[in-house]
Design a protein around this motif. Structure first.
Motif, PDB file in Angstrom:
ATOM      1  N   PHE A 269       1.350  -4.564   3.182  1.00  0.00           N
ATOM      2  CA  PHE A 269       2.474  -3.802   3.719  1.00  0.00           C
ATOM      3  C   PHE A 269       2.306  -2.320   3.395  1.00  0.00           C
ATOM      4  N   PRO A 270       1.898  -1.498   4.365  1.00  0.00           N
ATOM      5  CA  PRO A 270       1.883  -0.051   4.144  1.00  0.00           C
ATOM      6  C   PRO A 270       3.307   0.433   3.880  1.00  0.00           C
ATOM      7  N   PHE A 271       3.459   1.337   2.903  1.00  0.00           N
ATOM      8  CA  PHE A 271       4.784   1.745   2.448  1.00  0.00           C
ATOM      9  C   PHE A 271       4.825   3.246   2.179  1.00  0.00           C
ATOM     10  N   SER A 272       5.967   3.857   2.513  1.00  0.00           N
ATOM     11  CA  SER A 272       6.198   5.261   2.183  1.00  0.00           C
ATOM     12  C   SER A 272       7.553   5.390   1.498  1.00  0.00           C
ATOM     13  N   ALA A 273       7.541   5.842   0.242  1.00  0.00           N
ATOM     14  CA  ALA A 273       8.799   6.083  -0.473  1.00  0.00           C
ATOM     15  C   ALA A 273       9.548   7.243   0.162  1.00  0.00           C
TER      16      ALA A 273
ATOM     17  N   LEU B 178       0.857  -1.194   0.000  1.00  0.00           N
ATOM     18  CA  LEU B 178       0.000   0.000   0.000  1.00  0.00           C
ATOM     19  C   LEU B 178       0.891   1.242   0.000  1.00  0.00           C
ATOM     20  N   THR B 179       0.942   1.924  -1.138  1.00  0.00           N
ATOM     21  CA  THR B 179       1.842   3.068  -1.283  1.00  0.00           C
ATOM     22  C   THR B 179       1.199   4.365  -0.769  1.00  0.00           C
ATOM     23  N   LYS B 180       2.055   5.378  -0.647  1.00  0.00           N
ATOM     24  CA  LYS B 180       1.656   6.747  -0.279  1.00  0.00           C
ATOM     25  C   LYS B 180       1.117   6.837   1.146  1.00  0.00           C
ATOM     26  N   LYS B 181       1.638   5.970   1.998  1.00  0.00           N
ATOM     27  CA  LYS B 181       1.251   5.964   3.412  1.00  0.00           C
ATOM     28  C   LYS B 181       1.458   7.326   4.060  1.00  0.00           C
ATOM     29  N   ASP B 182       2.542   8.021   3.658  1.00  0.00           N
ATOM     30  CA  ASP B 182       2.877   9.293   4.303  1.00  0.00           C
ATOM     31  C   ASP B 182       1.886  10.411   3.980  1.00  0.00           C
TER      32      ASP B 182
END
Length: 201
Positions: free
Chosen positions: A174-178, A142-146
Motif C-alpha cells: 500500500f503506497p502511503f502519503s502522510a 510504502l511511506t513517503k509516496k509524495d
C-alpha cells in the motif's frame, strides 16, 4: 469498517517481561527508524500526535500499546536499523522485540513499513523473511509516496515488488502519503478486514 477515531495510549514496555497480556487482537507496526511509522499511525488514528514523532531516530526504544475502541490494540514496535544506538541498547531492543514475537499473543496483522523512495534495506528484508517464515499475516506499507512523482512511484512500486518477491510474491503493498493521506482508507479497510476475520480463540 472499524472506528479508528477512538484511540488511547495504554502503556509502554522496555523489556519483554514488562509486556502487557494479550487480550484483544493486535495490529503490529514495524519499520526502521525514521521510516514515517509514527506519522502513519497518527494518520490512521486521525490524531496529530498520539504516536510521538521523534526528532532523533532510534530514540523510541519501547513497545507502545494503544487501544483502538474495544476492537484491537495497536502495537508500535521500536524502529530498527539506526547505527548510532549503542550495542547494549541494540541487544535490549532485540530481547524486547524477539520476546514480544515469541509470546503467545493474538497477532491479527503486522504492518511492515518500507520507505518507498529506496530499495528495502537488509533489515527490512530480514523482518519480511521473519514474518513469512513465522506464518504471521502481514502487509507492507510504502511511506513517503509524495516525495516521488508519478513515474517514480510506478517504477519504485515495481522494483519493491520484485525485490520482495524473493521472499513472497503475494504480499499486499500500500503506497502511503502522510502529507496527502493517500492510502489511508485502503489501509484502514484492510486492518478492519483482518480484525473482523480474526478468530480470538
Amino acid at each position: 469498517m472499524l472506528n479508528f477515531n477512538q484511540a488511547d495510549f495504554i502503556g509502554a514496555a522496555g523489556l519483554s517481561k514488562q509486556l502487557f497480556k494479550s487480550e484483544l487482537p493486535e495490529v503490529v507496526f514495524s519499520g526502521r527508524s525514521n521510516v514515517g511509522k509514527s506519522s502513519l499511525i497518527n494518520k490512521l488514528l486521525n490524531r496529530k500526535s498520539l504516536a510521538r514523532v521523534s526528532a532523533t531516530p532510534g530514540k523510541t526504544g519501547t513497545i507502545n500499546f494503544f487501544k483502538v475502541g474495544n476492537a484491537f490494540n495497536l502495537v508500535d514496535l521500536p524502529g530498527y536499523g539506526y547505527a548510532k544506538v549503542s550495542d547494549k541498547e541494540k541487544m535490549r531492543w532485540a530481547e524486547l522485540v524477539e520476546g514480544y514475537f515469541a509470546q503467545d499473543r493474538k497477532f491479527a496483522l503486522v504492518v511492515q513499513i518500507v520507505d518507498m523512495r529506496h530499495k528495502a534495506t537488509a533489515d527490512d528484508m530480514h523482518m519480511i523473511s521473519f514474518l513469512e517464515d513465522s506464518g504471521l499475516p502481514y502487509i507492507i506499507v510504502l511511506t513517503k509516496k509524495d516525495k516521488l512523482n508519478k513515474t517514480e512511484q510506478t517504477k519504485q512500486l515495481e522494483a519493491l515488488k520484485l525485490q520482495v518477491s524473493e521472499i513472497s510474491d503475494d504480499v499486499e503493498m500500500f503506497p502511503f502519503s502522510a502529507l496527502k493521506g493517500d492510502g489511508v482508507e485502503e489501509i484502514r479497510q484492510t486492518v478492519s478486514d483482518y480484525i473482523e476475520n480474526f478468530d480470538v480463540e
